[in-house]
Scaffold this motif. Sequence first.
Motif, mmCIF file in Angstrom:
data_model
loop_
_atom_site.group_PDB
_atom_site.id
_atom_site.type_symbol
_atom_site.label_atom_id
_atom_site.label_comp_id
_atom_site.label_asym_id
_atom_site.label_seq_id
_atom_site.Cartn_x
_atom_site.Cartn_y
_atom_site.Cartn_z
ATOM 1 N N ARG A 119 0.845 -1.197 0.000
ATOM 2 C CA ARG A 119 0.000 0.000 0.000
ATOM 3 C C ARG A 119 0.880 1.247 0.000
ATOM 4 N NH1 ARG A 119 -2.140 -3.628 3.683
ATOM 5 N NH2 ARG A 119 -1.072 -2.557 5.379
ATOM 6 N N CYS A 120 0.370 2.309 -0.572
ATOM 7 C CA CYS A 120 1.139 3.551 -0.629
ATOM 8 C C CYS A 120 0.234 4.744 -0.389
ATOM 9 C CB CYS A 120 1.863 3.687 -1.971
ATOM 10 S SG CYS A 120 0.786 3.866 -3.408
ATOM 11 N N ILE A 121 0.869 5.892 -0.193
ATOM 12 C CA ILE A 121 0.176 7.175 -0.046
ATOM 13 C C ILE A 121 0.610 8.057 -1.213
ATOM 14 C CG2 ILE A 121 -0.149 9.218 1.394
ATOM 15 C CD1 ILE A 121 0.678 7.435 3.798
ATOM 16 N N ILE A 122 -0.354 8.627 -1.909
ATOM 17 C CA ILE A 122 -0.068 9.470 -3.064
ATOM 18 C C ILE A 122 -0.316 10.922 -2.674
ATOM 19 C CG2 ILE A 122 -0.672 9.951 -5.465
ATOM 20 C CD1 ILE A 122 -1.912 6.954 -5.286
ATOM 21 N N PRO A 123 0.741 11.728 -2.563
ATOM 22 C CA PRO A 123 0.555 13.137 -2.205
ATOM 23 C C PRO A 123 -0.036 13.922 -3.379
ATOM 24 C CG PRO A 123 2.823 12.378 -1.800
ATOM 25 C CD PRO A 123 2.156 11.374 -2.677
ATOM 26 N N ALA A 124 -1.010 14.774 -3.087
ATOM 27 C CA ALA A 124 -1.621 15.596 -4.133
ATOM 28 C C ALA A 124 -2.017 16.947 -3.541
ATOM 29 C CB ALA A 124 -2.839 14.907 -4.724
ATOM 30 N N ALA A 125 -1.627 18.019 -4.212
ATOM 31 C CA ALA A 125 -2.103 19.342 -3.817
ATOM 32 C C ALA A 125 -3.575 19.480 -4.171
ATOM 33 C CB ALA A 125 -1.280 20.422 -4.523
#
Length: 236
Positions: A106-112
């Motif tokens: 699993r991962c975390i996708i950073p997004a503004a």
Amino acid sequence: MCTRYISPEQREIEAFWRIDRRSNQRKDWEYLLTVFPLSVASFIRRAEDVEYARELVVGQWGMIPPWSKTHVPTTARGTRLSTVNARTEGMEKSPTYKGAWARGKRCIIPAASFDEPNWETGKNVWWRFRRADGAPWGLAGLWDTWTDKDTGEVWDSYTMLTLNADGHPLMGRMHKPDPKLPPDQQDKRSLIPLEAHDFDRWLTCTVEEARAMLKVPSVGLFEAGPVLGDTAVVEP
């Protein structure tokens, strides 16, 4: 289905998530802030060599299936395959996603911000979604590694997880409706934002615990509206 988003700059990601970058970027990769399918961008995953540590890496947005002959996702027959979003309802049986899900990749996708199409006017008007509190999004995703059998090149790739959002006061308004289906069976989709107190848990918990974290976000989490001057007549 989300097909474009804006990534924070690397230094912003490192500061917000309190993380050091791990360089896995090849010289032929071009890092972009506006991210489209098959673009290369940052995502956060669990570090393998340090318990409960996060690492920031870059990879292709669009999961590469194990059988794919190129980094461009394809079916077993060679037909182009869209893998930027993964429906959570079927990922445990999907040949593309089930391995990553079962192995806890699993991962975390950073997004503004991220964009979604709205068809309420009869044509596609892009809406932009930011967090109401001004923080960056940390979107739930899966990642995996694929090796090119011809060149030996190793590719990391990732996908965003989505949930059914029929009836949601905001996300249920996005995407082109199917006139053949009733309003409560449109299968409108929502990304899955993670809250700061759940970041490490998402990366390290069991599959069963991760499944319980898959929830449609409350409408109060969003600041959303049309992207002025940005319209399209065909949804990608």
